[in-house]
Design a protein around this motif. Structure first.
Motif, short mmCIF file in Angstrom:
data_model
loop_
_atom_site.label_atom_id
_atom_site.label_comp_id
_atom_site.label_asym_id
_atom_site.label_seq_id
_atom_site.Cartn_x
_atom_site.Cartn_y
_atom_site.Cartn_z
N MET A 1 0.86 -1.17 0.00
CA MET A 1 0.00 0.00 0.00
C MET A 1 0.90 1.22 0.00
SD MET A 1 -2.96 1.14 2.68
CE MET A 1 -2.01 1.09 4.16
N ILE A 2 0.50 2.21 -0.80
CA ILE A 2 1.25 3.46 -0.85
C ILE A 2 0.29 4.64 -0.79
CG2 ILE A 2 3.19 2.52 -2.18
CD1 ILE A 2 1.95 3.81 -4.68
N ILE A 3 0.82 5.76 -0.39
CA ILE A 3 0.09 7.02 -0.48
C ILE A 3 0.28 7.47 -1.93
CG2 ILE A 3 -0.07 9.41 0.29
CD1 ILE A 3 -0.76 7.51 2.54
N SER A 4 -0.79 7.48 -2.71
CA SER A 4 -0.65 7.82 -4.13
C SER A 4 -0.73 9.31 -4.37
CB SER A 4 -1.71 7.09 -4.96
OG SER A 4 -3.00 7.49 -4.60
N ARG A 5 -1.33 10.05 -3.44
CA ARG A 5 -1.44 11.50 -3.56
C ARG A 5 -1.69 12.07 -2.18
NH1 ARG A 5 -5.85 15.10 -3.50
NH2 ARG A 5 -7.15 13.29 -3.13
N MET A 6 -1.00 13.16 -1.85
CA MET A 6 -1.29 13.87 -0.61
C MET A 6 -1.21 15.36 -0.90
SD MET A 6 0.29 13.76 3.26
CE MET A 6 -0.40 12.16 3.63
N ASN A 7 -2.28 16.07 -0.58
CA ASN A 7 -2.33 17.52 -0.76
C ASN A 7 -2.51 18.17 0.61
OD1 ASN A 7 -2.19 17.31 -3.57
ND2 ASN A 7 -4.40 17.20 -3.76
N GLU A 10 -4.08 24.70 3.69
CA GLU A 10 -3.88 25.77 4.67
C GLU A 10 -5.20 26.50 4.87
OE1 GLU A 10 -0.64 28.32 3.66
OE2 GLU A 10 0.67 26.65 3.15
N ASN A 11 -5.36 27.06 6.03
CA ASN A 11 -6.53 27.89 6.35
C ASN A 11 -7.85 27.14 6.19
OD1 ASN A 11 -4.78 30.12 6.80
ND2 ASN A 11 -4.79 30.55 4.62
N MET A 12 -7.86 25.86 6.56
CA MET A 12 -9.10 25.08 6.51
C MET A 12 -9.42 24.52 7.89
SD MET A 12 -9.27 23.30 2.78
CE MET A 12 -10.98 22.91 3.06
N GLY A 13 -9.18 25.32 8.91
CA GLY A 13 -9.47 24.90 10.27
C GLY A 13 -8.61 23.75 10.71
N LYS A 14 -9.23 22.68 11.16
CA LYS A 14 -8.50 21.52 11.67
C LYS A 14 -8.03 20.56 10.58
CE LYS A 14 -10.65 21.64 16.16
NZ LYS A 14 -11.17 20.86 17.27
N LEU A 15 -8.52 20.75 9.36
CA LEU A 15 -8.13 19.90 8.25
C LEU A 15 -6.73 20.28 7.80
CD1 LEU A 15 -8.96 17.69 6.24
CD2 LEU A 15 -9.82 19.52 4.79
N MET A 16 -5.82 19.28 7.76
CA MET A 16 -4.42 19.54 7.41
C MET A 16 -4.04 19.04 6.02
SD MET A 16 -3.77 21.04 10.19
CE MET A 16 -2.03 21.36 10.13
N ALA A 17 -4.68 17.93 5.56
CA ALA A 17 -4.33 17.36 4.26
C ALA A 17 -5.40 16.36 3.82
CB ALA A 17 -2.99 16.65 4.32
N PHE A 18 -5.46 16.16 2.51
CA PHE A 18 -6.24 15.10 1.89
C PHE A 18 -5.26 14.11 1.28
CE2 PHE A 18 -9.27 18.63 1.46
CZ PHE A 18 -10.42 18.03 1.93
N PHE A 19 -5.62 12.83 1.26
CA PHE A 19 -4.74 11.87 0.58
C PHE A 19 -5.52 10.67 0.08
CE2 PHE A 19 -4.64 10.43 4.97
CZ PHE A 19 -4.57 9.05 4.90
N ASP A 20 -4.88 9.97 -0.87
CA ASP A 20 -5.44 8.75 -1.46
C ASP A 20 -4.45 7.62 -1.21
OD1 ASP A 20 -7.39 10.44 -2.51
OD2 ASP A 20 -6.37 10.58 -4.45
N ILE A 21 -4.98 6.41 -1.13
CA ILE A 21 -4.16 5.22 -0.94
C ILE A 21 -4.35 4.32 -2.15
CG2 ILE A 21 -3.98 3.08 0.38
CD1 ILE A 21 -4.56 4.64 2.88
N GLN A 22 -3.24 3.74 -2.63
CA GLN A 22 -3.28 2.76 -3.69
C GLN A 22 -2.88 1.41 -3.12
OE1 GLN A 22 -1.17 3.82 -7.23
NE2 GLN A 22 -1.32 1.78 -8.10
N THR A 23 -3.70 0.40 -3.35
CA THR A 23 -3.43 -0.94 -2.83
C THR A 23 -2.49 -1.69 -3.76
OG1 THR A 23 -5.22 -2.07 -3.99
CG2 THR A 23 -5.78 -1.01 -1.89
N GLY A 31 -10.17 10.08 -0.60
CA GLY A 31 -10.96 10.78 0.39
C GLY A 31 -10.49 10.67 1.83
N PHE A 32 -9.30 10.16 2.07
CA PHE A 32 -8.77 10.16 3.42
C PHE A 32 -8.35 11.59 3.76
CE2 PHE A 32 -8.15 5.80 2.10
CZ PHE A 32 -8.41 5.06 3.23
N LYS A 33 -8.31 11.91 5.03
CA LYS A 33 -7.89 13.24 5.45
C LYS A 33 -7.07 13.16 6.73
CE LYS A 33 -12.71 13.50 6.51
NZ LYS A 33 -12.94 12.30 5.80
N ILE A 34 -6.20 14.13 6.90
CA ILE A 34 -5.45 14.26 8.15
C ILE A 34 -6.05 15.46 8.88
CG2 ILE A 34 -3.22 14.76 9.21
CD1 ILE A 34 -1.91 13.25 6.91
N VAL A 35 -6.43 15.22 10.13
CA VAL A 35 -7.12 16.22 10.93
C VAL A 35 -6.30 16.49 12.18
CG1 VAL A 35 -9.27 16.71 12.17
CG2 VAL A 35 -9.33 15.35 10.07
#
Length: 93
Positions: A1-7, A10-23, A31-35
């Motif tokens: 499994m890898i992180i295929s994309r992580m964005n 900034e300035n979105m409150g508690k949301l720090m990043a979005f990411f996708d996983i490739q199996t 649609g995963f997120k880091i909060v």
């Protein structure tokens, strides 16, 4: 499994990043997120909002798998370079 994309965002409150996983089977789960929560950073699994404004998860995993995804994502996030992929062979998908 890898992180295929992580964005990182900034300035979105508690949301720090979005990411996708490739199996290993080349499925991409989006649609995963880091909060930034009260106990620190954590991974939020993909979810949808219903007509009443409540969110519900669309991906389910046991506690062990959630911990592995959380560790993988936070390590990737803290690398400072979201373009690198990290492979983890010990995950079950």
């Amino acid at each position: 499994m890898i992180i295929s994309r992580m964005n990182k965002v900034e300035n979105m409150g508690k949301l720090m990043a979005f990411f996708d996983i490739q199996t290993e089977d080349d499925f991409v789960i989006k649609g995963f997120k880091i909060v930034n929560g009260s106990a620190g950073l954590f991974v939020g699994f993909p979810s949808n909002k219903n007509k009443d404004g409540e969110f519900f998860d669309t991906i389910f995993a046991d506690k062990t798998l959630k911990q592995k995804v959380n560790q993988l994502a936070l390590e990737h996030y803290n690398q400072g370079d979201s373009s690198k992929e990290k492979d983890t062979d010990d995950l079950p998908f």
